[in-house]
Design a protein around this motif. Sequence first.
Motif, PDB file in Angstrom:
ATOM      1  N   PHE B  29      64.400  44.752 -25.195  1.00  0.00           N
ATOM      2  CA  PHE B  29      64.549  43.338 -25.570  1.00  0.00           C
ATOM      3  C   PHE B  29      65.984  42.843 -25.459  1.00  0.00           C
ATOM      4  O   PHE B  29      66.229  41.641 -25.524  1.00  0.00           O
ATOM      5  N   LEU B  36      63.943  33.900 -28.845  1.00  0.00           N
ATOM      6  CA  LEU B  36      63.041  34.553 -29.796  1.00  0.00           C
ATOM      7  C   LEU B  36      63.013  36.035 -29.416  1.00  0.00           C
ATOM      8  O   LEU B  36      62.377  36.435 -28.461  1.00  0.00           O
ATOM      9  N   VAL B  37      63.754  36.776 -30.129  1.00  0.00           N
ATOM     10  CA  VAL B  37      64.058  38.146 -29.718  1.00  0.00           C
ATOM     11  C   VAL B  37      62.847  38.936 -29.290  1.00  0.00           C
ATOM     12  O   VAL B  37      62.903  39.779 -28.404  1.00  0.00           O
ATOM     13  N   VAL B 237      66.787  37.802 -36.851  1.00  0.00           N
ATOM     14  CA  VAL B 237      67.093  38.677 -35.730  1.00  0.00           C
ATOM     15  C   VAL B 237      67.986  37.951 -34.756  1.00  0.00           C
ATOM     16  O   VAL B 237      67.847  36.752 -34.552  1.00  0.00           O
ATOM     17  N   SER B 238      68.941  38.682 -34.186  1.00  0.00           N
ATOM     18  CA  SER B 238      69.780  38.011 -33.211  1.00  0.00           C
ATOM     19  C   SER B 238      69.941  38.923 -32.014  1.00  0.00           C
ATOM     20  O   SER B 238      70.220  40.105 -32.148  1.00  0.00           O
ATOM     21  N   PRO B 239      69.695  38.371 -30.821  1.00  0.00           N
ATOM     22  CA  PRO B 239      69.558  39.206 -29.625  1.00  0.00           C
ATOM     23  C   PRO B 239      70.836  39.948 -29.248  1.00  0.00           C
ATOM     24  O   PRO B 239      70.753  41.016 -28.650  1.00  0.00           O
ATOM     25  N   VAL B 241      72.703  41.559 -31.125  1.00  0.00           N
ATOM     26  CA  VAL B 241      72.689  42.836 -31.841  1.00  0.00           C
ATOM     27  C   VAL B 241      71.897  43.872 -31.037  1.00  0.00           C
ATOM     28  O   VAL B 241      72.258  45.043 -30.975  1.00  0.00           O
ATOM     29  N   ASN B 242      70.812  43.403 -30.374  1.00  0.00           N
ATOM     30  CA  ASN B 242      70.079  44.312 -29.485  1.00  0.00           C
ATOM     31  C   ASN B 242      70.987  44.871 -28.411  1.00  0.00           C
ATOM     32  O   ASN B 242      70.943  46.058 -28.090  1.00  0.00           O
TER      33      ASN B 242
ATOM     34  N   LEU C 169      71.046  49.793 -37.273  1.00  0.00           N
ATOM     35  CA  LEU C 169      70.396  49.271 -36.079  1.00  0.00           C
ATOM     36  C   LEU C 169      68.982  49.815 -35.932  1.00  0.00           C
ATOM     37  O   LEU C 169      68.100  49.143 -35.397  1.00  0.00           O
ATOM     38  N   TYR C 172      66.941  47.805 -38.155  1.00  0.00           N
ATOM     39  CA  TYR C 172      66.838  46.499 -37.515  1.00  0.00           C
ATOM     40  C   TYR C 172      65.780  46.504 -36.415  1.00  0.00           C
ATOM     41  O   TYR C 172      65.057  45.523 -36.222  1.00  0.00           O
ATOM     42  N   VAL C 175      62.605  45.637 -37.829  1.00  0.00           N
ATOM     43  CA  VAL C 175      62.466  44.211 -38.144  1.00  0.00           C
ATOM     44  C   VAL C 175      61.861  43.500 -36.945  1.00  0.00           C
ATOM     45  O   VAL C 175      60.905  42.722 -37.060  1.00  0.00           O
ATOM     46  N   GLY C 176      62.406  43.811 -35.759  1.00  0.00           N
ATOM     47  CA  GLY C 176      61.885  43.201 -34.542  1.00  0.00           C
ATOM     48  C   GLY C 176      60.448  43.602 -34.276  1.00  0.00           C
ATOM     49  O   GLY C 176      59.604  42.757 -33.955  1.00  0.00           O
ATOM     50  N   LYS C 179      57.802  41.992 -36.848  1.00  0.00           N
ATOM     51  CA  LYS C 179      57.750  40.536 -37.052  1.00  0.00           C
ATOM     52  C   LYS C 179      56.386  39.952 -36.642  1.00  0.00           C
ATOM     53  O   LYS C 179      55.664  40.554 -35.850  1.00  0.00           O
ATOM     54  N   ASN C 181      55.645  37.604 -34.677  1.00  0.00           N
ATOM     55  CA  ASN C 181      55.497  37.446 -33.237  1.00  0.00           C
ATOM     56  C   ASN C 181      56.058  38.659 -32.481  1.00  0.00           C
ATOM     57  O   ASN C 181      56.425  38.568 -31.334  1.00  0.00           O
TER      58      ASN C 181
END
Lengths: 376, 282, 337
Positions: B29, B36-37, B237-239, B241-242, C169, C172, C175-176, C179, C181
């Motif tokens: 991702f 939208l991550v 969530v913030s991309p 960070v991915n 991480l 985290y 979390v993704g 979610k 979606n």
Amino acid sequence: MAESQAANGRMAAQAREYVRVDRVTKRFGDFVAVDDVSLSIGQGEIFCLLGGSGCGKTTLLRMLAGFETPTAGSIFIDGQDMTGIPPYERPANMMFQSYALFPHMTVAKNVAFGLEQERLARAEITQRVGEILELVRMDAYAQRKPHQLSGGQRQRVALARALVKRPKLLLLDEPLGALDKKLREKTQFELLGIQERLGVTFVVVTHDQEEAMTLATRIGVMDRGEIVQVGTPTEIYEYPTSKFVADFIGSVNMFEGRLVEDEPDHVRIDSRDLGGTVYVDHGISAAPEATVWTAIRPEKINIGRERPDGPDNVVRGVVREIAYMGDISVFLVAIDSGRMVRVSRPNIVRQAEDRISWDETVYLSWHASSPIVLTQ
Amino acid sequence: MKRRELFRPLVLVAGFAFLYVPILSMMIFSFNNSRLVTVWDAANSPTLKWYAALFRNEQILDAAWLSIRIGAMTATGAVILGTLAGLVLARFGRFRGRTLLSGMTTAPLVMPEVITGLSLLLLFVTMEQLLGWPAGRGVLTITIAHVTFTMAYVTVIVQARLAGFDDSLEEAAMDLGARPAKVFFRITLPLILPAIVSGWLLAFTLSWDDVVISQFVAGPGSSTLPMVIFSKVRLGVSPDVNALATILVVLVAAAVTVGALLMRRQEHRREREIQLAVAENK
Amino acid sequence: MSGSRTRQSAVSSRTRLTSGRMGPLWEWLFRIAPASWSEYVLQHWSGRAFVVAVPWLWLALFFLVPFLIVFKISFAEVRIAMPPYTPLIEWVSGQALAVKLNLANYTYLFTDDLYVSSYLYSIKVAAVSALWCLAIGYPMAWAMARSTPTWRSVLLLLVMLPSFTSFLLRVYAWVGLLKNNGPINSVLLALGVIDEPIALVQTDFAVYIAIVYSYLPFMVLPLYNNLEKHDPALLEAAADLGARPATAFLRITLPLSRDGIVAGLLLVFIPAVGEFVIPSLLGRTDQLMIGRVLSDEFFANRDWPVASAVAIVMLLLLVIPIMVFQRFQTRDLERGR
């Protein structure tokens, strides 16, 4: 054995005292590892501390090296009190049972380590390392690391590393323990040769009596923290002073008995164990009628079908087991009293005719000088 | 017999899938175009825009640099103290205070972070009141806190390594005339060097990763990278960070793989040499 | 006798120090220091004592003393000042010392339902997660220990690798994934298992899965270390004596791995009780874990005494597991000798 006989002769009884252990005791908590031991070791001697595991021999050696501090008593090396002197300031070096070769250094670096601590010049270090490696025939392996060596080679490097500092006293902890039997015999004689050449005093710890007999000028037998007897190998074997030593060194047949005749030139012992009497051609010091033990070595007993003359020192029995061991044969004979007696005979001829065999009735006899009479 | 042979690989595949699928999904991702991550925008992906955004984000870059500095200082301090503690516990036998020392080096391994963080902060506040030092909180207090909880790990590693070596090596060196300090630097230290290196790396990783303790003992202007990330992801969530996670995973995986390969090669050479030595003496 | 001996050793260590490489430095130190001090130091300080003292003092100052301070503050009262609590010991009108022990913080913890339920909830979450870790980690460790040596080192590395990246991480990542979606819901929707997204974030399930996921290596490593050392001849002997594989596992492998199991469970359970990051990102909002409560008391309410009392009670709850862990850890480290 011839070599050690020579060593016996060489060892002068009046050799200058080099190591003195003076009433040393070592306790670990409640456990007494070494119990009030006193010893005197002469210069140039090979002194063996012999005993089973846990008898305190290694602790005593480690106190000589300075790794353990005596709880009581003192140790003197070359007349100097060693109390409070750390290992790195003692005139002794040690060869460890595990060899303790530094795994990250080459053979040459291992051997040079001790000399570097003396801050010698590079050139001298190189020269002395070369010499000592030649002496132990490891000069071709100087650039190898310990893991690239065989057991026997590691042993020689450990010896070289301890000797290169030219110590007056070398402490050896089970020096041959990690080698197989063949190599052990060969190395024993090498060790003797090196000791003779350099004139170093050796203190050797071993649990192997054969090793002690071959190497030692004198042996100290230890049991439960105490020295039970000190003497030359011959003394220890032929004239043990206690049942423990007689039993520990070699094999022995032991009979309990009562002192019935006590003269200055002979004694007679009546033994129910044996089912007969034992005549000994020398006097002993014991109370009349005292309980004593007679010890007779298996190789000092004759075995035959005919009863020898005389009322003493003979007993009848039946052969129960025969163990053929190549050089000798061992007979286990059940004597009339019910006890088993061990007899060994050398196999002098290859194919003896008329050999004594199982279930035969035999007579066991021995010379009047053979029995050892023990009071403790 | 047959069934068990099937069971073993199955367990391994399932277990490692559990460990790696989340990481892999995060990495995938990071190349997603969508804001939208978690929704894959097939039309415009893959894209590197989040990586670009990451490298423009001064706050993250500053925090990363701060974390690297704190991590390096922490690891160095933890290695020094942890090696001493490990040496003392493995080699010094009994002495007064040994039980306490051994307790103080194992308890931090499991101590909940909130407790460690709170207690250290209260210590720093009290010390500042009484002694005037450390003045305020920041890099220094974070480093001290990190050293304290990471040195326990170094101690365990060093102690385990020393336990695997015979003490007669050190005794032999001493017997050959080396004083204790020399014995340490010439014999003990080279032998435990691998443990010290792994201890340093572990301490660095733990420090680099810590958010809870840092939050307690940090002051204004000393936000470490995990603190910045934490406040970011708390809001959603913030991309980028991915993208950061991907870079991190790749870097760590590369370093670990190279290290493992080097160690393996050395191991192999050593084994060959031992075999050679044995064969020679047959 | 012993007096003269220590005097002698003091003299000898003095000459040794001044003749060494750092000689001039020592010379200077001996010159400027009072003679009685140098004498004392030379007689009583050894390198050994120094080596013991450095880590000991560090840990005493930064690990032990802080707990005493927390303990002290937990008896204080909150006030609006810096530091925001009343001193425990005060000079009353410059004459007498007054000790003010205030137990109100502790009674407060047990009267307000929030704290008790948070403690119980934290213990439940930590215990359930530890058991799940065991259920997943044991088969993994077992399977790893029975692989070929080459595979073993690779797998070991793969287990540790995630923990070298970043705990935060990895949480985290969930979390993704979880979610509404996110991929899990999308897959389930696409497969027709569910009709509308199910709420996965901010549930017990999310907390469990994230704790199990992040703490799994702490379970696998001690278990693997233990299982790897088992002599395969033991299982052969069991088979030889007529035990089927399942019996051999239950009667031989499992009892022998007890130490690994206990170590793994404690390594997960103890830190998980105070877990803060995972419940903050994934946990329920109607039921807090105690780590979060502590942090809120401290940062949001600025009530340091109550936060300290929360920490002390948590420590008391964990003191037995921590001591058990220490026993196992020390035993493990000292067995190698």
